[in-house]
Structures are given as C-alpha cells and as structure tokens.
Design a protein around this motif. Structure first.
Motif, PDB file in Angstrom:
ATOM      1  N   LEU A 156       6.241 -10.582   2.284  1.00  0.00           N
ATOM      2  CA  LEU A 156       5.551  -9.293   2.336  1.00  0.00           C
ATOM      3  C   LEU A 156       5.633  -8.655   3.720  1.00  0.00           C
ATOM      4  O   LEU A 156       5.791  -7.438   3.839  1.00  0.00           O
ATOM      5  N   ALA A 157       5.542  -9.460   4.762  1.00  0.00           N
ATOM      6  CA  ALA A 157       5.664  -8.916   6.119  1.00  0.00           C
ATOM      7  C   ALA A 157       7.061  -8.342   6.335  1.00  0.00           C
ATOM      8  O   ALA A 157       7.212  -7.258   6.911  1.00  0.00           O
ATOM      9  N   TYR A 158       8.075  -9.036   5.865  1.00  0.00           N
ATOM     10  CA  TYR A 158       9.441  -8.531   5.998  1.00  0.00           C
ATOM     11  C   TYR A 158       9.624  -7.250   5.181  1.00  0.00           C
ATOM     12  O   TYR A 158      10.265  -6.303   5.639  1.00  0.00           O
ATOM     13  N   VAL A 171       3.473 -14.537   2.721  1.00  0.00           N
ATOM     14  CA  VAL A 171       3.180 -13.955   4.032  1.00  0.00           C
ATOM     15  C   VAL A 171       4.469 -13.418   4.658  1.00  0.00           C
ATOM     16  O   VAL A 171       4.548 -12.251   5.056  1.00  0.00           O
ATOM     17  N   TRP A 183       7.310  -5.117   4.449  1.00  0.00           N
ATOM     18  CA  TRP A 183       6.604  -4.058   5.182  1.00  0.00           C
ATOM     19  C   TRP A 183       7.475  -3.544   6.330  1.00  0.00           C
ATOM     20  O   TRP A 183       7.615  -2.334   6.514  1.00  0.00           O
ATOM     21  N   LEU A 233       1.874  -2.604   1.168  1.00  0.00           N
ATOM     22  CA  LEU A 233       2.546  -3.807   1.662  1.00  0.00           C
ATOM     23  C   LEU A 233       1.763  -4.438   2.806  1.00  0.00           C
ATOM     24  O   LEU A 233       1.644  -5.669   2.885  1.00  0.00           O
ATOM     25  N   ALA A 245      -1.933 -13.497   4.360  1.00  0.00           N
ATOM     26  CA  ALA A 245      -2.146 -14.160   5.653  1.00  0.00           C
ATOM     27  C   ALA A 245      -3.551 -14.757   5.746  1.00  0.00           C
ATOM     28  O   ALA A 245      -3.725 -15.877   6.241  1.00  0.00           O
ATOM     29  N   THR A 302       0.124  -8.111   2.644  1.00  0.00           N
ATOM     30  CA  THR A 302       0.471  -9.070   3.694  1.00  0.00           C
ATOM     31  C   THR A 302      -0.787  -9.638   4.334  1.00  0.00           C
ATOM     32  O   THR A 302      -0.887 -10.847   4.574  1.00  0.00           O
TER      33      THR A 302
END
Length: 134
Positions: free
Chosen positions: A54-56, A51, A58, A11, A19, A15
């Motif tokens: 995927l960040a969330y 972005v 992760w 993840l 990004a 991300t």
C-alpha cells in the motif's frame, strides 16, 4: 479537495491502518509478551505485506492495487472472523493457542484484526468503484 487527491488519500489511510495493525501485533508479542496463536500467525502473514504494498501504491499512485490487496483482506477477514467466532463459542479461548482470550480494552486481538482488515478492504472497494467511474 481535487478528485485526483482523493484516491491517494484512500491509499494513505489504508497504509496507515496496515501500519498500525502491524505495529500493534508486534507490540503485543514482542513488548507485552502475548504469544500469537496459529491463526494470529496466518493473519500476520496476510497483514504485514500490505504495509509495503500500500505504501508503494501510494508513492507511485497505483490505483489498481486493489486487485492485489482485496484477496489478502478477504483471507484476513475470514481468519479473524473465524477466530472471533471461536472466542464467542469457546467461552473466550481459541483452540489453537489462547490469544483470543486476551482482552485489550475494549475488544480482543482477533476483533482488532477483523476491524483492520475490514477498513482496508472498504478503502480498496471504494478505490475500485471510483476507478470504474473515472
């Protein structure tokens, strides 16, 4: 590395790819002044939300996020592959703008988008396969 950390690393990598792709596309248009064509806009529509998603995922360790991300990647791959095809067939130009003619060494902008979507999709497929095995 513990098995629990590997999906989280996937993840994080996905991300990072999203990004970098987002930052690159904004740099090309806002800093370097390359106007995006219509196909580029559609690819941006599919890449930019990844972005945050995927960040969330992760952050919350949501390993089922591949169900949401893969359709975005499939659309992005289709658009980028089509634009790369136009570039080859049309002699280096895109019929919907012209950004395909811009070569940022060693590959063009649509090729870079294709690679980014493929890398993210690959990470999500690996995440899905590992999730089914667990």
């Amino acid at each position: 590395m513990p098995a629990r950390r590997r999906p989280r690393s996937l993840l994080a990598a996905a991300t990072l790819v999203a990004a970098v792709a987002t930052t690159g596309s904004l740099t090309y248009s806002l800093v370097l002044g390359y106007p995006p064509c219509e196909l580029c806009w559609y690819q941006r529509i599919l890449m930019y939300p990844l972005v945050g998603v995927l960040a969330y995922a992760w952050y919350t360790e949501d390993y089922g996020v591949y169900r949401l991300v893969l359709p975005f990647c499939a659309g992005g791959i289709a658009l980028a592959a089509y634009q790369s095809y136009l570039q080859r067939v049309a002699g280096g130009t895109c019929t919907l703008g012209g950004c395909a003619a811009i070569h940022v060494r060693p590959v063009t902008i649509p090729n870079q988008s294709l690679v980014a979507f493929c890398l993210i999709a690959l990470g999500m497929v690996v995440l899905a396969v590992r999730g089914r095995r667990a």
